[in-house]
Write a protein that holds these residues in place. Structure first.
Motif, short mmCIF file in Angstrom:
data_model
loop_
_atom_site.label_atom_id
_atom_site.label_comp_id
_atom_site.label_asym_id
_atom_site.label_seq_id
_atom_site.Cartn_x
_atom_site.Cartn_y
_atom_site.Cartn_z
N SER A 194 6.26 3.65 -1.45
CA SER A 194 4.96 4.15 -1.88
C SER A 194 3.94 4.05 -0.75
CB SER A 194 4.47 3.36 -3.08
OG SER A 194 4.27 2.01 -2.71
N TYR A 241 3.56 6.18 -6.31
CA TYR A 241 4.98 5.91 -6.54
C TYR A 241 5.75 7.18 -6.87
CZ TYR A 241 3.69 1.01 -6.64
OH TYR A 241 3.23 -0.23 -6.31
N PRO A 252 -4.90 2.12 -4.89
CA PRO A 252 -3.74 2.42 -5.73
C PRO A 252 -2.60 2.97 -4.87
CG PRO A 252 -5.42 4.10 -5.99
CD PRO A 252 -6.00 3.04 -5.11
N ARG A 253 -1.41 3.00 -5.43
CA ARG A 253 -0.25 3.47 -4.69
C ARG A 253 0.33 4.73 -5.34
NH1 ARG A 253 1.76 0.57 -0.54
NH2 ARG A 253 0.83 -1.46 -0.27
N ASP A 261 -2.54 3.93 -10.15
CA ASP A 261 -1.34 4.33 -9.40
C ASP A 261 -0.82 5.67 -9.91
OD1 ASP A 261 -1.39 1.97 -7.92
OD2 ASP A 261 -0.09 0.92 -9.33
#
Length: 76
Positions: free
Chosen positions: A42, A36, A33-34, A73
């Motif tokens: 990210s 943000y 996942p990132r 995320d």
């Protein structure tokens, strides 16, 4: 933590996986996942995983990954 056994590499723990190369959005790089919440730049979030990579010849590898828990995320 990782172990190398002949043509195999075994690893377990919190890991970041990088698959493929692209300029903007990479459709093959979707395991981590990132985050943000830091803005448009990210970063990947490490996931708890176990993986086995097999190197039959120097130019080729085959990787199997087990991620027991899904992570999403982070958004602001």
């Amino acid at each position: 933590m990782a172990w190398n056994l002949n043509s195999f590499r075994l690893a377990a723990g919190y890991e970041i996986f990088a698959w493929g190369v692209a300029d903007k959005v990479n459709p093959t790089d979707n395991l981590n996942p990132r985050d943000y919440s830091v803005g448009a730049n990210s970063q990947k979030i490490p996931v708890l995983a176990a993986d086995v990579t097999w190197y039959p010849v120097p130019e080729l590898s085959l990787q199997g990954i087990f991620i027991p828990f899904e992570q999403t995320d982070r958004w602001p």
